[in-house]
Design an enzyme around this catalytic site. Sequence first.
Site, short mmCIF file in Angstrom:
data_model
loop_
_atom_site.label_atom_id
_atom_site.label_comp_id
_atom_site.label_asym_id
_atom_site.label_seq_id
_atom_site.Cartn_x
_atom_site.Cartn_y
_atom_site.Cartn_z
N ILE A 62 0.90 -1.16 0.00
CA ILE A 62 0.00 0.00 0.00
C ILE A 62 0.93 1.21 0.00
O ILE A 62 1.96 1.22 0.69
CB ILE A 62 -0.93 0.00 1.25
CG1 ILE A 62 -1.89 1.20 1.27
CG2 ILE A 62 -0.15 -0.05 2.55
CD1 ILE A 62 -2.95 1.13 2.38
N SER A 63 0.62 2.22 -0.81
CA SER A 63 1.54 3.36 -0.96
C SER A 63 1.62 4.19 0.32
O SER A 63 0.72 4.16 1.15
CB SER A 63 1.08 4.25 -2.11
OG SER A 63 0.93 3.50 -3.28
N GLN A 64 2.71 4.97 0.38
CA GLN A 64 2.90 5.94 1.49
C GLN A 64 1.78 6.99 1.42
O GLN A 64 1.54 7.52 0.34
CB GLN A 64 4.15 6.71 1.16
CG GLN A 64 5.36 6.47 1.93
CD GLN A 64 6.44 7.35 1.33
OE1 GLN A 64 7.00 6.99 0.30
NE2 GLN A 64 6.71 8.48 1.93
#
Length: 218
Positions: A62-64
């Site tokens: 999951i992206s930052q």
Amino acid sequence: MATPRESSGDAPLIRFLRSRGVKDSRVLDAMGRISRARFLPTNEQDQAHEDKAIGIGCDQTISQPFIVAVMSIELALTGTERVLEVGTGSGYQTAILAQLANDVFTVERHRMLSLRSRGILDGLGFTNISFRIGDGTLGWPEAAPFDRAIITAAAPIVPISIFKQLREGGHMVLPLGDAETQHLTVVRKREGKMVTQTGIACRFVPLIGEQGWNEPKA
Ligand code: SAH
């Protein structure tokens, strides 16, 4: 545009984003209505407020949250747009887009991730998201043209099929570069031509497909 049902929201994340200088109130509101923890595997949920990418299975992340905010701002959505998203992953970025645009068409190559994110997003009550399992570097021809496109995996080149499926005057946001580092890049379609603007450095998992990287050898 859609508003999620029964989400507990994410006040700590919004405080963090503000401290990093994020000011766009529509994006902050959209991120504040969604709990990032919901999109994480159960054993990782205590890390939901850390500004880092977290494993979600199938070797993907999951992206930052800071990057999610920046990409969402770069898309400059007003609520009327048709958006193509490549790399559904956890579905977290999708949940932000679905609140800011009219329709979201999201493609994920891993069946397990697509089905999982769909379960979460359906559970939140979103009805303006269409899901597809497959190679998103080819776009989604039947749903084109798109006003905007976002690629949330590292692209070695601008996938030409996606560019072609953009409406004149539209734009896409993607991490462009090599496998180690990329730069968030905005590619606009002006009189049919690509106009490119390079932004901050970032690091994403690779975009794998016909107009991306080759499939890793097992
Ligand atoms: N926005 C997501 C990011 C997930 S990581 C999130 O915040 O959770 C990037 C995702 O892109 C991975 O799930 C990976 O499987 C997917 N991906 C990589 N190449 C792809 C392709 N060609 N088509 C569709 N999805 C792809």
